[in-house]
Design an enzyme around this catalytic site. Structure first.
Site, PDB file in Angstrom:
ATOM      1  CE  LYS A   1      47.890 -13.213 -59.098  1.00  0.00           C
ATOM      2  NZ  LYS A   1      47.753 -12.433 -57.835  1.00  0.00           N
TER       3      LYS A   1
ATOM      4  CE1 TYR B   1      46.522 -17.140 -55.322  1.00  0.00           C
ATOM      5  CE2 TYR B   1      44.868 -17.378 -57.033  1.00  0.00           C
ATOM      6  CZ  TYR B   1      46.049 -16.822 -56.569  1.00  0.00           C
ATOM      7  OH  TYR B   1      46.761 -15.947 -57.371  1.00  0.00           O
TER       8      TYR B   1
ATOM      9  NE  ARG C   1      56.701 -14.129 -52.599  1.00  0.00           N
ATOM     10  CZ  ARG C   1      55.423 -14.170 -52.196  1.00  0.00           C
ATOM     11  NH1 ARG C   1      54.479 -14.648 -53.023  1.00  0.00           N
ATOM     12  NH2 ARG C   1      55.075 -13.745 -51.008  1.00  0.00           N
TER      13      ARG C   1
ATOM     14  CB  THR D   1      50.729  -8.996 -51.436  1.00  0.00           C
ATOM     15  OG1 THR D   1      51.569 -10.094 -51.085  1.00  0.00           O
ATOM     16  CG2 THR D   1      49.365  -9.501 -51.854  1.00  0.00           C
TER      17      THR D   1
ATOM     18  CG  ASN E   1      48.509  -8.934 -57.003  1.00  0.00           C
ATOM     19  OD1 ASN E   1      48.027  -9.753 -57.790  1.00  0.00           O
ATOM     20  ND2 ASN E   1      48.823  -9.247 -55.760  1.00  0.00           N
TER      21      ASN E   1
ATOM     22  CG  HIS F   1      51.118 -16.971 -58.070  1.00  0.00           C
ATOM     23  ND1 HIS F   1      50.792 -16.927 -56.741  1.00  0.00           N
ATOM     24  CD2 HIS F   1      51.837 -18.125 -58.245  1.00  0.00           C
ATOM     25  CE1 HIS F   1      51.268 -18.009 -56.132  1.00  0.00           C
ATOM     26  NE2 HIS F   1      51.904 -18.752 -57.027  1.00  0.00           N
TER      27      HIS F   1
ATOM     28  CD  GLU G   1      52.167 -21.952 -55.850  1.00  0.00           C
ATOM     29  OE1 GLU G   1      53.060 -21.406 -56.542  1.00  0.00           O
ATOM     30  OE2 GLU G   1      51.700 -21.423 -54.819  1.00  0.00           O
TER      31      GLU G   1
HETATM   32  P1  IDP Z   1      51.089 -13.063 -52.984  1.00  0.00           P
HETATM   33  O1  IDP Z   1      50.436 -13.193 -54.344  1.00  0.00           O
HETATM   34  O2  IDP Z   1      51.946 -11.844 -52.916  1.00  0.00           O
HETATM   35  O3  IDP Z   1      51.792 -14.317 -52.557  1.00  0.00           O
HETATM   36  P2  IDP Z   1      49.018 -13.768 -51.063  1.00  0.00           P
HETATM   37  O4  IDP Z   1      48.908 -13.187 -49.696  1.00  0.00           O
HETATM   38  O5  IDP Z   1      49.441 -15.188 -51.202  1.00  0.00           O
HETATM   39  O6  IDP Z   1      49.926 -12.793 -51.920  1.00  0.00           O
HETATM   40  O7  IDP Z   1      47.579 -13.595 -51.723  1.00  0.00           O
HETATM   41  C1  IDP Z   1      47.292 -14.234 -52.953  1.00  0.00           C
HETATM   42  C2  IDP Z   1      46.585 -13.267 -53.863  1.00  0.00           C
HETATM   43  O8  IDP Z   1      45.311 -12.960 -53.304  1.00  0.00           O
HETATM   44  C3  IDP Z   1      47.262 -11.899 -54.016  1.00  0.00           C
HETATM   45  O9  IDP Z   1      48.283 -11.901 -54.993  1.00  0.00           O
HETATM   46  C4  IDP Z   1      46.105 -11.038 -54.435  1.00  0.00           C
HETATM   47  O10 IDP Z   1      45.788 -11.237 -55.823  1.00  0.00           O
HETATM   48  C5  IDP Z   1      44.966 -11.633 -53.617  1.00  0.00           C
HETATM   49  N1  IDP Z   1      44.765 -10.914 -52.352  1.00  0.00           N
HETATM   50  C6  IDP Z   1      45.488 -11.032 -51.214  1.00  0.00           C
HETATM   51  N2  IDP Z   1      45.012 -10.228 -50.243  1.00  0.00           N
HETATM   52  C7  IDP Z   1      43.962  -9.583 -50.787  1.00  0.00           C
HETATM   53  C8  IDP Z   1      43.034  -8.612 -50.290  1.00  0.00           C
HETATM   54  O11 IDP Z   1      43.099  -8.168 -49.152  1.00  0.00           O
HETATM   55  N3  IDP Z   1      42.074  -8.184 -51.171  1.00  0.00           N
HETATM   56  C9  IDP Z   1      41.978  -8.642 -52.445  1.00  0.00           C
HETATM   57  N4  IDP Z   1      42.823  -9.573 -52.948  1.00  0.00           N
HETATM   58  C10 IDP Z   1      43.803 -10.023 -52.138  1.00  0.00           C
HETATM   59 MG    MG Z   2      51.028 -16.183 -52.083  1.00  0.00          MG
END
Ligand code: IDP
Ligand code: MG
Length: 149
Positions: A9, A49, A85, A91, A112, A115, A126
């Site tokens: 990212k 997304y 993962r 996350t 974070n 992905h 994807e």
């Molecule tokens: P993942 O990347 O661990 O699969 P997901 O729940 O699919 O997590 O969420 C996708 C991305 O959206 C996360 O990696 C993060 O960058 C962002 N995200 C998820 N929840 C939040 C939040 O509560 N605040 C801000 N960004 C979030």
């Molecule tokens: Mg995800």
């Protein structure tokens, strides 16, 4: 063999962590099968997304992922989705164990770093988005037999 889609990212790109992160997945034993440097357009981000559309963080998420070039990679191996993962961590970086990518380099959920696909079905969907028909490369490494029994 099972494949997963990895995105480095914008925060990881800006912080110069791209190859440190890719290296961790490579050293795990996963085999690189596709690699692209690209600028994500909003439409591509919204497609990737789509499951998060309507959530409060969605607009910020799309802005984040389109804010600088990223690297898209395909890695393959035994249980590639779950293995990646696990190496990535939770996350929210502050809930990620030390030793994971997010646990070692991140502090906030909205920054974070990486992905990783959450299922084989997601990976297929994807990879089609980020590789747009570009072939991933089927190859074998001489060391594979020391990773895959
Ligand atoms: P993942 O990347 O661990 O699969 P997901 O729940 O699919 O997590 O969420 C996708 C991305 O959206 C996360 O990696 C993060 O960058 C962002 N995200 C998820 N929840 C939040 C939040 O509560 N605040 C801000 N960004 C979030
Ligand atoms: Mg995800």
């Amino acid at each position: 063999m099972e494949q997963t889609l990895i995105l480095i990212k914008p925060d990881a790109m800006q912080r110069g962590l791209a190859f440190e992160i890719l290296s961790r997945l490579e050293r795990r034993g996963l085999r690189l099968a596709g690699l692209r440097l690209l600028q994500v357009e909003r439409s591509m981000a919204e497609k990737h997304y789509a499951e998060h559309e309507g959530k409060p963080f969605f607009t910020g998420l799309v802005t984040y992922i389109t804010s600088s070039p990223i690297i898209a990679a395909v890695f393959e191996g035994t249980s590639a989705v779950n293995a990646a993962r696990q190496t990535i961590g939770s996350t929210n970086p502050t809930e990620s164990s030390p030793g994971t990518i997010r646990g070692d380099f991140g502090l906030e959920i909205g920054r974070n770093l990486i992905h990783g696909s959450d299922s084989v079905e997601s990976a297929t969907r994807e990879i089609a988005i980020f590789f747009e028909g570009q072939p991933v490369i089927q190859w074998e490494k001489d060391t594979d037999k020391w990773v895959f029994e």
